[in-house]
Design an enzyme around this catalytic site. Structure first.
Site, PDB file in Angstrom:
ATOM      1  CD  GLU A 447       0.565   0.273   3.235  1.00 26.75           C
ATOM      2  OE1 GLU A 447       0.143   1.056   4.107  1.00 26.75           O
ATOM      3  OE2 GLU A 447       1.775   0.142   2.963  1.00 26.75           O
ATOM      4  CD  GLU A 450       7.203   3.309  -0.915  1.00 28.05           C
ATOM      5  OE1 GLU A 450       7.287   3.287  -2.148  1.00 28.05           O
ATOM      6  OE2 GLU A 450       8.006   3.885  -0.169  1.00 28.05           O
TER       7      GLU A 450
END
Length: 706
Positions: A447, A450
């Protein structure tokens, strides 16, 4: 007899001169020197010309010049450059340590930064003003050295190059009154408008290091004409000064030492006034070409913050790979990062997500040409034949981190829609990405933070918005079958998003709320989520961020949706901190990406700190819900988080001042974060417009209405 006495006398004179004069050697010993490092990511000034021919960028921090980038915005070439001051017998001061620092813009409408460093012992003041030559790859430093009391004093330049992204591969020499250095295909030359009275080359941390020599002897007692073995090069030069002397340093770059020396010399020959005037005129013209500051920044301090943000965003665009805006001209916690592994540690790379944030700010200020260049870069350099995009890349498209984030596949489509890119070539790229999203989403390998994969509210919001935008573009390109497929997929995901990421059994509230991420789309199964950077493992229902606000910002859900408002209350009680500047939020609870508990630089484990960009996102949500006064307050908070140079950082300190940090002000992560600068600009424009200017109307009309 007379001849014998003359020879004895001559021998005595030679012996006396040898004792009195500094030793000179052809080649410096001590290679390669100690390990190299970069400098703190907390920059308080940066600059480059508005021209594309001058491919050099400077950054400032801690009262001195640090990373300089050439010939691209992803290639740092300097660790630092500062002055040393000595009386020749009793003390030697290192500028960054022995002075109090002030930084300001010498010109409010250009990135002309000035540092004023006053000795803590009151004996001298150093005032430095920085520009880059619009016609050449030269950084010019206009310096005024004033002896305030107790003169005379000696002034030295201490320079540590780290050419070509490497701190250990440099060689250097004295050449025609200049200090030159090279590493592979990158070279530099340091020159002074009033010349140098002594010069030397050496290796950091060894006896040949000018810093070590000055510290020990308060003078250059050993000078070396060259340092021929690759290593951590340090170059030192004495500047001939009196009690009040003004001069200009030129740091020029080129493909060879001769080219660099010619570049530095040409900039000095043109003169400070001419070069600085041209540099400032370029910025004045640029600001005159975009929209004037909106009414929301009518306060003079906010006006200056806005102008600085606009200029800073532009400064992050590369001049070879047009449209490639790096995330930050910095290396977070660079002082704890090895100088030979910069590319993993640094933010001087391109993330499609950050690029989207900057491009939408460019649209907001009326510079759609820059936004179109950004989209062209995404399409021509980062786009892959399957429609995906890498997590991030060097400017030439070489992947850095190597993962994939579905929001970064989505944002280029949304940007294309905002720019009205309906040409067949663009649509071909858009269609491939929409197909990739349709067949690989809504789950994402990572997401937006990271660090985890699964079902993410922020990522799903971007995917849905991208598919709706892609459908609109498909209809414009006479591809109704594809448009229908994208809309059916988007509608299906929009109807299911709460089933995937909205928990009704979490412990953080007596009602439901959005999780940060869910591994399998079952938000009530209580699975564990691992937190990166030493954050531990937690029930995924008990880890929240404000990413769900993307559902409102991108038009996927109404801002007043009960699930959104309930989640706002949860994140406020869980990850909000009221700083002296106002409310700022953590990325999520249990975050480990930040300084250690004791305040040491992050090197893999730490404690996540507060992110001003999240205050800006909350401000956009306030605009969407009609709370203009609250939105204005968040804008002021963002401005308050900026440092003295007007740069909004990635992270600010999250508690009462400790460990050398100030509550609500920058940590050592990255300042500026170009995403944060863009968020400030976009929020300012949205407040004045009375709506979120970035929200795709085609998405909001479908799911929110009107």
């Amino acid at each position: 007899m007379r001849r014998s006495r003359w020879l004895v006398l001559l021998a005595c004179v030679v012996a006396i001169l040898a004792f009195a004069m500094p030793a000179s050697a052809q080649t410096a010993p001590g290679a390669p020197g100690i390990d190299s490092a970069w400098t703190s990511g907390a920059k308080d000034g940066l600059g480059t010309s508005t021209t594309t021919g001058s491919k050099v960028w400077y950054t400032l921090g801690g009262g001195i010049l640090n990373e300089v980038y050439y010939p691209q915005a992803d290639t740092p070439d300097v660790q630092d450059l500062q002055y040393m001051v000595s009386d020749g017998s009793t003390f030697t001061d290192e500028e960054k340590v022995a002075t109090s620092h002030e930084v300001r813009l010498a010109d409010s409408r250009s990135l002309t930064y000035q540092q004023v460093n006053t000795a803590t012992n009151g004996r001298y003041r150093i005032t430095k003003t920085y520009v880059t030559d619009p016609a050449r790859a030269t950084v010019l430093i206009r310096t005024r050295f004033q002896v305030l009391t107790g003169g005379p004093l000696n002034l030295y330049v201490l320079y540590n190059p780290s050419l070509g992204n490497s701190g250990m591969g440099d060689t250097g020499a004295t050449s025609d009154g200049k200090l030159v250095a090279s590493d592979g295909g990158v070279a530099d030359a340091l020159a002074s408008s009033i010349g140098f009275s002594a010069m030397t080359n050496g290796y950091s941390g060894t006896a040949s290091d000018g810093f070590q020599d000055l510290t020990a002897h308060h003078a250059l007692t050993n000078t070396y004409d060259s340092a021929d073995s690759a290593g951590n090069l340090v170059q030192t030069a004495q500047v001939p000064v009196g009690t009040d002397t003004t001069f200009t340093l030129a740091l020029g770059f080129g493909g060879s030492r001769a080219d660099a020396a010619s570049t530095a010399g040409a900039s000095l020959a043109q003169g400070w006034d001419a070069v600085a005037g041209s540099y400032q005129s370029g910025w004045h013209d640029y600001l005159g070409s975009v929209n004037p500051p909106p009414a929301s920044v009518a306060d003079p301090a906010l006006t200056q913050q806005y102008l600085t943000a606009v200029m800073t965003i532009k400064a992050h665009e590369d001049k070879t790979y047009r449209g490639a805006f790096v995330a930050s001209l910095s290396v977070p916690w660079g002082n704890a990062q090895n100088g030979d592994s910069c590319c993993v540690a640094g933010y001087h790379a391109v993330w499609a997500r950050d690029l989207y944030q900057m491009a939408t700010a460019e649209i907001a200020i009326g510079d759609s040409a820059a936004a179109n260049r950004a989209l062209d870069y995404l399409f021509t350099v980062q786009w892959r034949s399957d429609g995906s995009y890498p997590q991030n890349t060097r400017l030439d498209g070489t992947p850095v981190f190597g993962s994939l984030q579905m929001d970064e596949v989505s944002f280029p489509i949304i940007l294309a829609w905002q720019l009205g890119r309906t040409d067949p070539a663009s649509y071909g790229k858009i269609k491939a990405s929409a197909e990739f999203i349709s067949h690989h989403g809504p789950s994402t390998p990572e997401e937006r933070w990271e660090e985890a994969g699964g079902y993410s509210p922020s990522t799903i919001a971007a995917e849905i918005a991208a598919l709706v935008c892609a459908a609109d573009l498909a209809n414009a390109d006479n591809d109704p079958g594809a448009a229908d497929f994208y809309l059916r997929t988007a509608d299906s995901w929009q109807s299911q998003v709460d089933n995937w990421v909205y928990t009704t059994s979490g412990s953080l509230a007596g009602h439901g709320y959005y999780e940060r991420i869910d591994d399998n789309g079952n938000p009530n199964d209580g699975h564990q989520v691992g937190i990166a950077n030493g954050g531990g493992s937690w029930d995924e229902r008990d880890v929240v961020d404000a990413g769900f606000l993307e559902l409102a910002r991108l038009g996927v859900k109404a801002p007043g949706d009960q699930h959104i408002t309930d989640s706002v209350a949860v994140v406020d009680q869980t990850i909000r901190v009221t700083t002296p500047e106002g409310d700022v939020w953590y990325r999520y609870n249990h975050d480990g990406y930040g300084e250690t508990q004791a305040g040491a630089p992050f090197t893999g484990q730490g404690v996540g700190r507060l992110w001003p960009v999240l205050t800006g996102e909350r401000g956009e949500y306030a605009v969407a819900t009609g709370h203009q006064d609250a939105a204005q307050g968040y804008l002021v908070t963002m401005g308050g988080s900026a440092n003295a140079g007007g740069l909004v950082p990635e992270q600010v300190w999250d508690r009462q001042g400790a460990n050398g940090f100030t509550f609500g002000k920058a940590t050592g992560s990255a300042a500026p974060l170009a995403w944060a600068q863009a968020q400030f600009v976009r929020l300012a424009v949205s407040i004045t417009a009375g709506h979120d200017i970035e929200t795709p109307s085609v998405v909001a009309h479908r799911y929110v209405g009107g």
